[in-house]
Design a protein around this motif. Structure first.
Motif, mmCIF file in Angstrom:
data_model
loop_
_atom_site.group_PDB
_atom_site.id
_atom_site.type_symbol
_atom_site.label_atom_id
_atom_site.label_comp_id
_atom_site.label_asym_id
_atom_site.label_seq_id
_atom_site.Cartn_x
_atom_site.Cartn_y
_atom_site.Cartn_z
ATOM 1 N N PRO A 261 0.818 -1.316 -0.033
ATOM 2 C CA PRO A 261 -0.046 -0.263 0.114
ATOM 3 C C PRO A 261 0.908 1.266 0.054
ATOM 4 O O PRO A 261 1.537 1.594 0.943
ATOM 5 C CB PRO A 261 -0.652 -0.150 1.280
ATOM 6 C CG PRO A 261 0.157 -0.905 2.117
ATOM 7 C CD PRO A 261 0.679 -1.965 1.274
ATOM 8 N N LEU A 262 0.765 2.086 -1.210
ATOM 9 C CA LEU A 262 1.421 3.194 -1.268
ATOM 10 C C LEU A 262 1.001 4.270 -2.204
ATOM 11 O O LEU A 262 0.298 3.824 -3.179
ATOM 12 C CB LEU A 262 2.971 2.905 -1.637
ATOM 13 C CG LEU A 262 3.972 3.959 -1.742
ATOM 14 C CD1 LEU A 262 4.252 4.613 -0.058
ATOM 15 C CD2 LEU A 262 5.229 3.579 -2.348
ATOM 16 N N GLY A 263 0.869 5.578 -1.876
ATOM 17 C CA GLY A 263 0.296 6.408 -2.677
ATOM 18 C C GLY A 263 1.331 7.707 -2.724
ATOM 19 O O GLY A 263 2.194 7.656 -1.912
ATOM 20 N N ALA A 264 1.149 8.683 -3.671
ATOM 21 C CA ALA A 264 2.025 9.894 -3.559
ATOM 22 C C ALA A 264 1.314 10.923 -4.603
ATOM 23 O O ALA A 264 0.558 10.533 -5.499
ATOM 24 C CB ALA A 264 3.262 9.542 -4.347
ATOM 25 N N PHE A 265 1.712 12.222 -4.249
ATOM 26 C CA PHE A 265 1.127 13.304 -4.938
ATOM 27 C C PHE A 265 2.706 13.998 -5.443
ATOM 28 O O PHE A 265 3.474 13.971 -4.570
ATOM 29 C CB PHE A 265 0.198 14.154 -4.640
ATOM 30 C CG PHE A 265 0.300 14.917 -3.336
ATOM 31 C CD1 PHE A 265 0.760 16.024 -3.128
ATOM 32 C CD2 PHE A 265 -0.114 14.220 -2.195
ATOM 33 C CE1 PHE A 265 1.004 16.718 -1.888
ATOM 34 C CE2 PHE A 265 0.107 14.615 -0.885
ATOM 35 C CZ PHE A 265 0.508 15.866 -0.894
ATOM 36 N N VAL A 266 2.816 14.433 -6.515
ATOM 37 C CA VAL A 266 4.046 14.913 -7.035
ATOM 38 C C VAL A 266 3.797 16.165 -7.672
ATOM 39 O O VAL A 266 3.017 16.527 -8.467
ATOM 40 C CB VAL A 266 4.582 13.940 -8.208
ATOM 41 C CG1 VAL A 266 6.034 14.241 -8.473
ATOM 42 C CG2 VAL A 266 4.584 12.564 -7.631
#
Length: 402
Positions: A261-266
């Motif tokens: 489980p992993l998310g990101a905003f860049v």
């Protein structure tokens, strides 16, 4: 097995009244298996045609990912809330992601999921622009938290939870005229470059360019939700490469964690700096960027790159389309890389196909905003031989019986 299924229904919170009820014993490559029985010691095998909704791009049980998880778990797991400590897996992974993106996308903020990535991106846009209006598109899916539901494009899934975020506006995807509704009041426009849950709807030629231009004209930030299309699914590492449009903020999850489980905003360092002060801790998370998840994601990214899986997604998707598209029960196939919607024309036919697929040992599903088509988005590691076998089976065991 029956005891476990009863416990599942009694003690695990349910999302519908008709779960698949397939017990998973193990998974490898494009396959997963039920527990063995006297009649079938190896357990019934299923072909995973959806990759956990575009999560398992490098296949189940990928040795490189498993080894990265084990190695990092031996070194350390959670130490401190995100953003305070210099943790090698986070830093290395953020640098690797940034190296693949066009300028000025250079600062990665890790979270736990796609919905959290969207939440962070919306907050960042409001903080940077000092505006409040958020624009999104009908038939878009961005997550199930309150903020992300506020920009979801389907009333069926949000009506029971109103009131949601105020000052939101929804446009028609691929409608050039609607772009005039983006104004100097707009903080951001959130869009999937390829709409997923509407049944795989790619952009019309020039639509994303026109959207980029309109946002730049009025000072609104453009946010791409590449939670499904990222990491090779669309035939490029990111769909923004395929359509040659650079957003101000990019949302990632699903395949980002390599199965973890992993998310990101860049975004750019300039925009991302808005979360550092006035107030400080403008966005915080305890487990975002967990070192084990980042280690898994970096291993998966390296595997995708080393095995050229992003470039292979387009011909593999085209092969599925060629082998299934001429069947008389198939109305059309909509596709972006190795993300396909096989349109059957009616929900009755679709749900019959779902039952036949499961019986034949294939896992697929339909789309939240399109209940007339089934999804094909297998792990990117699927081979040409496996595709040909899958399509022959689907024609014989599913499409011929509709």
């Amino acid at each position: 097995m029956e005891i476990l299924r009863k416990q599942f229904l009694q003690h695990v919170g349910q999302t519908s009244d008709s779960p698949l009820m397939i017990e998973v014993a193990r998974a490898e490559g494009i396959y997963f298996y039920e527990p063995g029985t006297a009649a079938c010691p190896e357990g019934k095998r299923y072909v995973d045609l959806i990759s956990g909704v575009s999560v398992s791009n490098v296949g189940h049980g990928n040795p490189a990912v498993v080894e990265a998880v084990c190695a990092q778990a031996r070194d350390y797991m959670h130490i401190m809330v995100y953003g305070e400590m210099v943790e090698r897996p986070q830093v290395k992974y953020a640098a690797a992601i940034a190296s693949l993106l066009p300028a000025p996308l250079e600062s990665v903020y890790f979270v736990n999921s796609g919905a959290e990535a969207v939440e962070g991106a919306l907050k960042l846009a409001k903080r940077y622009t000092h505006r409040t209006e958020i624009v999104s598109f009908l038939n878009a899916y961005h997550g199930s938290t309150h903020g992300s539901m506020s920009v979801m494009g389907g009333e069926t899934f949000v009506g029971a939870y109103r009131p949601l975020l105020p000052d939101t506006r929804k446009l028609h995807y691929n409608c050039f005229d609607d772009l005039a509704q983006i104004t100097e009041r707009t903080a951001c426009v959130l869009v999937e470059p390829v709409q997923g849950e509407s049944g795989v709807r790619p952009p019309l030629p020039g639509f994303l360019d026109a959207l980029r231009q309109r946002c730049s004209e009025v000072g609104a930030l453009l946010i791409f939700d590449e939670i499904q299309t990222g990491f090779g699914r669309s035939g490029a590492m990111f769909a923004l490469e395929r359509y040659r449009v650079t957003p101000d903020i990019l949302c990632l999850a699903k395949a980002l964690g390599g199965g973890m489980p992993l998310g990101a905003f860049v975004s750019s360092n300039e925009i991302m700096a808005g979360l550092q002060s006035d107030p400080p801790l403008g966005h915080i998370t305890t487990f975002g960027g967990h070192p084990v998840c980042c280690a898994a994601g970096l291993a998966a990214l390296n595997y995708i790159t080393e095995h050229n899986l992003a470039a292979e997604a387009e011909p593999k998707g085209a092969l599925f389309e060629a082998l299934l598209g001429d069947h008389p029960t198939v109305v059309e196939i909509r596709r972006s890389g190795l993300l396909l919607a096989v349109e059957l024309g009616s929900s009755e036919r679709l749900f019959r196909a779902m039952a036949l697929l499961k019986e034949a040992g294939y896992l697929s599903d339909w789309f939240l905003f399109c209940d007339t088509a089934f999804r094909i988005s297998p792990p990117l590691v699927i081979t040409e031989e496996q595709i040909r076998t899958c399509c022959a089976d689907i024609r014989r065991e599913v499409l011929d019986k509709l």
